[in-house]
Design an enzyme around this catalytic site. Structure first.
Site, PDB file in Angstrom:
ATOM      1  N   TYR A  84      -3.127  -2.036  10.089  1.00 28.22           N
ATOM      2  CA  TYR A  84      -3.214  -2.693   8.869  1.00 28.22           C
ATOM      3  C   TYR A  84      -1.998  -2.137   8.182  1.00 28.22           C
ATOM      4  CZ  TYR A  84      -3.763  -2.365   3.920  1.00 28.22           C
ATOM      5  OH  TYR A  84      -3.655  -2.562   2.772  1.00 28.22           O
ATOM      6  N   HIS A  85      -1.747  -0.788   8.284  1.00 27.28           N
ATOM      7  CA  HIS A  85      -0.548  -0.402   7.460  1.00 27.28           C
ATOM      8  C   HIS A  85       0.661  -0.870   8.020  1.00 27.28           C
ATOM      9  CE1 HIS A  85      -3.693   2.721   6.226  1.00 27.28           C
ATOM     10  NE2 HIS A  85      -3.113   2.616   5.115  1.00 27.28           N
ATOM     11  N   SER A  89      -1.998   2.947  10.597  1.00 28.54           N
ATOM     12  CA  SER A  89      -2.687   1.874  11.257  1.00 28.54           C
ATOM     13  C   SER A  89      -2.279   0.687  11.661  1.00 28.54           C
ATOM     14  CB  SER A  89      -4.145   1.827  10.648  1.00 28.54           C
ATOM     15  OG  SER A  89      -3.878   0.966   9.337  1.00 28.54           O
ATOM     16  N   THR A 149       0.819  -1.288   0.045  1.00 22.73           N
ATOM     17  CA  THR A 149      -0.061  -0.052  -0.032  1.00 22.73           C
ATOM     18  C   THR A 149       0.927   1.303   0.126  1.00 22.73           C
ATOM     19  OG1 THR A 149      -1.509   1.282   1.442  1.00 22.73           O
ATOM     20  CG2 THR A 149      -0.166  -0.374   2.555  1.00 22.73           C
ATOM     21  N   LYS A 183       1.985  -4.010   6.591  1.00 23.30           N
ATOM     22  CA  LYS A 183       2.515  -3.792   5.300  1.00 23.30           C
ATOM     23  C   LYS A 183       3.984  -3.400   5.387  1.00 23.30           C
ATOM     24  CE  LYS A 183      -1.258  -5.021   2.816  1.00 23.30           C
ATOM     25  NZ  LYS A 183      -1.291  -6.020   1.717  1.00 23.30           N
TER      26      LYS A 183
HETATM   27  N1  NAD Z   1      -8.770  -2.336  -1.985  1.00 24.93           N
HETATM   28  C1  NAD Z   1      -8.061  -1.282  -1.981  1.00 24.93           C
HETATM   29  O1  NAD Z   1      -8.202  -0.185  -2.233  1.00 24.93           O
HETATM   30  C2  NAD Z   1      -6.272  -1.668  -1.851  1.00 24.93           C
HETATM   31  C3  NAD Z   1      -5.566  -0.503  -1.925  1.00 24.93           C
HETATM   32  C4  NAD Z   1      -4.256  -0.862  -1.594  1.00 24.93           C
HETATM   33  C5  NAD Z   1      -3.676  -2.172  -1.335  1.00 24.93           C
HETATM   34  N2  NAD Z   1      -4.654  -3.110  -1.226  1.00 24.93           N
HETATM   35  C6  NAD Z   1      -4.130  -4.516  -1.120  1.00 24.93           C
HETATM   36  O2  NAD Z   1      -4.624  -5.341  -2.109  1.00 24.93           O
HETATM   37  C7  NAD Z   1      -4.622  -6.595  -1.327  1.00 24.93           C
HETATM   38  C8  NAD Z   1      -6.174  -7.104  -1.810  1.00 24.93           C
HETATM   39  O3  NAD Z   1      -7.254  -6.191  -1.287  1.00 24.93           O
HETATM   40  P1  NAD Z   1      -8.624  -6.487  -1.633  1.00 24.93           P
HETATM   41  O4  NAD Z   1      -9.424  -5.192  -1.551  1.00 24.93           O
HETATM   42  O5  NAD Z   1      -8.940  -7.253  -2.651  1.00 24.93           O
HETATM   43  O6  NAD Z   1      -9.143  -7.210  -0.203  1.00 24.93           O
HETATM   44  P2  NAD Z   1     -10.091  -8.312  -0.052  1.00 24.93           P
HETATM   45  O7  NAD Z   1     -10.317  -8.381   1.491  1.00 24.93           O
HETATM   46  O8  NAD Z   1     -11.478  -7.916  -1.047  1.00 24.93           O
HETATM   47  O9  NAD Z   1      -9.642  -9.540  -0.662  1.00 24.93           O
HETATM   48  C9  NAD Z   1      -8.619 -10.319   0.137  1.00 24.93           C
HETATM   49  C10 NAD Z   1      -8.514 -11.739   0.100  1.00 24.93           C
HETATM   50  O10 NAD Z   1      -7.811 -12.570   0.713  1.00 24.93           O
HETATM   51  C11 NAD Z   1      -8.415 -13.566   1.440  1.00 24.93           C
HETATM   52  N3  NAD Z   1      -7.535 -13.876   2.584  1.00 24.93           N
HETATM   53  C12 NAD Z   1      -7.455 -12.970   3.594  1.00 24.93           C
HETATM   54  N4  NAD Z   1      -6.470 -13.693   4.434  1.00 24.93           N
HETATM   55  C13 NAD Z   1      -6.493 -14.827   3.940  1.00 24.93           C
HETATM   56  C14 NAD Z   1      -5.539 -16.060   4.428  1.00 24.93           C
HETATM   57  N5  NAD Z   1      -5.004 -16.050   5.575  1.00 24.93           N
HETATM   58  N6  NAD Z   1      -5.573 -17.158   3.707  1.00 24.93           N
HETATM   59  C15 NAD Z   1      -6.320 -17.224   2.561  1.00 24.93           C
HETATM   60  N7  NAD Z   1      -7.101 -16.068   2.005  1.00 24.93           N
HETATM   61  C16 NAD Z   1      -7.141 -14.944   2.644  1.00 24.93           C
HETATM   62  C17 NAD Z   1      -9.890 -12.959   1.643  1.00 24.93           C
HETATM   63  O11 NAD Z   1     -10.839 -13.804   1.873  1.00 24.93           O
HETATM   64  C18 NAD Z   1     -10.082 -12.132   0.467  1.00 24.93           C
HETATM   65  O12 NAD Z   1     -10.982 -12.810  -0.355  1.00 24.93           O
HETATM   66  C19 NAD Z   1      -4.579  -6.519   0.185  1.00 24.93           C
HETATM   67  O13 NAD Z   1      -3.578  -7.066   0.527  1.00 24.93           O
HETATM   68  C20 NAD Z   1      -4.591  -4.978   0.458  1.00 24.93           C
HETATM   69  O14 NAD Z   1      -3.755  -4.556   1.461  1.00 24.93           O
HETATM   70  C21 NAD Z   1      -6.019  -2.873  -1.406  1.00 24.93           C
END
Ligand code: NAD
Length: 385
Positions: free
Chosen positions: A189-190, A187, A145, A193
């Site tokens: 979460y951050h 946070s 992120t 990362k």
């Molecule tokens: N959505 C955003 O705006 C955004 C922005 C920056 C970074 N990201 C990063 O992108 C990645 C995906 O984000 P997203 O928005 O698709 O999130 P999301 O929560 O929709 O998807 C994450 C998926 O991973 C699965 N998961 C989580 N922990 C798991 C584990 N231990 N074992 C197996 N599966 C697991 C969840 O069930 C989910 O389907 C994340 O790492 C997030 O930090 C997202």
């Protein structure tokens, strides 16, 4: 190419899986459905009616004839299963989305903090340890992120991961180094990362693991070319106070005539990217792996920068809705400047979708269409820190 997608049922993971499958790659999803479980915990659901993973995969096969295989297990807990899968499938690339990704959720209580730390850091460490133990030379593409940099770098253009520094050497000479940009998480979460970055740096140095870490901005939009092919493929759209990201929340709020919720002054400046560019960036990262022995490659996966209040004004004007400025629930600066280097992915061929071009289409095709599914009681942000 054989590609494993950890977290392939999620908001970014599902459209990425389809996009890469369409390019002819062999896709394997691993997901423990924790995101769907969290929906149940928070008593919310995606604005868009998402289907089960099995139905999604069957629909894709019906439409395209392409097979996607899937496994249901927890990457952070089931190390042996992960190792066996990597040994059996010998993936060329593993895209790692499998983390708890909402800052407000990570700050709700000590239980949520502990879950986020243990889930995210163990998932990343298990993946890296399993690659080493398997002996398979899989390229890791990780979704990090922009938040790892923090929002206090006024006067600097945030580089892609590394900062050149000069120090006075013991003998009076000038010593030059490139170090990871100082981590400044806002946070838990951050924070996870920023820890991921150290895990990547260590395994890269010690075990020669090839890693691309994509420091992604806030994703907006819902559908991609592939998810729009059929209702059964529709992507999720989160609008609630924990998982909804700022721009998608504004779009949905505008669609139902709910005043746009700006926290504090709204001078928070953030980086954004459209979901269609997310999947394209991941394709570019997958197709351009680092060389063996190369340090962790970091790209800033973002295309535009906006102040929250300016976004709200733009949408308020477009949709004729009021803005509600409410107290900020977070410990953060309410005004910051943000200038970001993003040449890496642009050089590889990214051609960004701008907010100006994509916004109205998104409001019409998703936010308005599914507005009837919105539970207004879930809109306010209740996590505070
Ligand atoms: N959505 C955003 O705006 C955004 C922005 C920056 C970074 N990201 C990063 O992108 C990645 C995906 O984000 P997203 O928005 O698709 O999130 P999301 O929560 O929709 O998807 C994450 C998926 O991973 C699965 N998961 C989580 N922990 C798991 C584990 N231990 N074992 C197996 N599966 C697991 C969840 O069930 C989910 O389907 C994340 O790492 C997030 O930090 C997202």
């Amino acid at each position: 190419m054989a590609i494993m997608i950890l977290g392939g049922d999620g908001f970014c993971g599902w459209p990425t899986t389809l996009h890469l499958s369409r390019q002819g790659h062999d896709l394997i999803i691993v997901d423990n459905f924790s995101r769907r479980d969290i929906d149940n915990e928070l008593e919310i659901s995606s604005l868009t009616p998402i289907k089960s993973l099995g139905e999604r995969i069957r629909a894709w096969r019906d439409l395209t004839g392409k097979e996607i295989r899937s496994w249901h297990f927890d990457v952070a807990k089931n190390y042996d299963q992960l190792l066996t899968l990597i040994c059996d499938e010998k993936p060329h690339c593993i895209v790692h989305f499998a983390e708890q990704r909402a800052a407000p959720y990570s700050m709700k209580s000590s239980r949520h903090k502990r879950y986020t730390v243990s889930n995210n850091i163990n998932a990343t460490n298990n993946l890296l340890a399993a690659i080493v133990e398997s002996g398979i030379d899989a390229h890791v593409v990780h979704l990090g992120t922009m938040g790892v940099y923090g929002y206090d770098a006024a006067g600097l253009k945030i580089p892609e991961g590394y900062l050149p520094v000069r120090m006075a050497g013991l003998d009076g000479s000038v010593v030059e180094r490139e170090v990871l940009f100082p981590a400044d998480p806002g946070s838990i979460y951050h924070l996870t990362k920023t820890q991921d970055q150290l895990l990547f740096a260590f395994y890269n140095k010690n075990d020669n693991i090839r890693v691309t870490d994509l420091h992604q901005g806030i994703v907006w939009g819902t559908q991609t070319r592939e998810t729009a092919l059929d209702n059964r493929l529709i992507n999720r759209f989160d609008y609630d106070g924990d998982y909804g990201t700022v721009l998608n929340r504004f779009l949905m709020q505008a669609a139902i005539g709910y005043p746009l919720t700006v926290h504090g002054k709204g001078g928070q400046t953030r980086a954004f990217i459209n979901i269609q560019d997310t999947v394209r960036c991941i394709e570019l990262a997958v197709n351009n792996p680092p060389q063996k022995g190369e340090r962790v490659r970091i790209f800033n996966q973002m295309t535009e920068v906006f102040r929250v209040i300016d976004l709200a004004r733009m949408i308020a004007e477009m949709m004729d809705v009021p803005i509600a400025q409410i107290p900020n629930m977070r410990k953060e600066r309410e005004e910051n400047a943000l200038v970001v280097e993003n040449a890496g992915l642009l050089t590889l061929g990214l051609n960004p979708i701008t907010l100006e071009k994509g916004l109205l289409e998104e409001i019409a095709s998703v936010a308005r269409k599914f507005a009837h599914n919105c539970d207004r009681t879930k809109i306010p942000c209740v996590s505070r820190w």
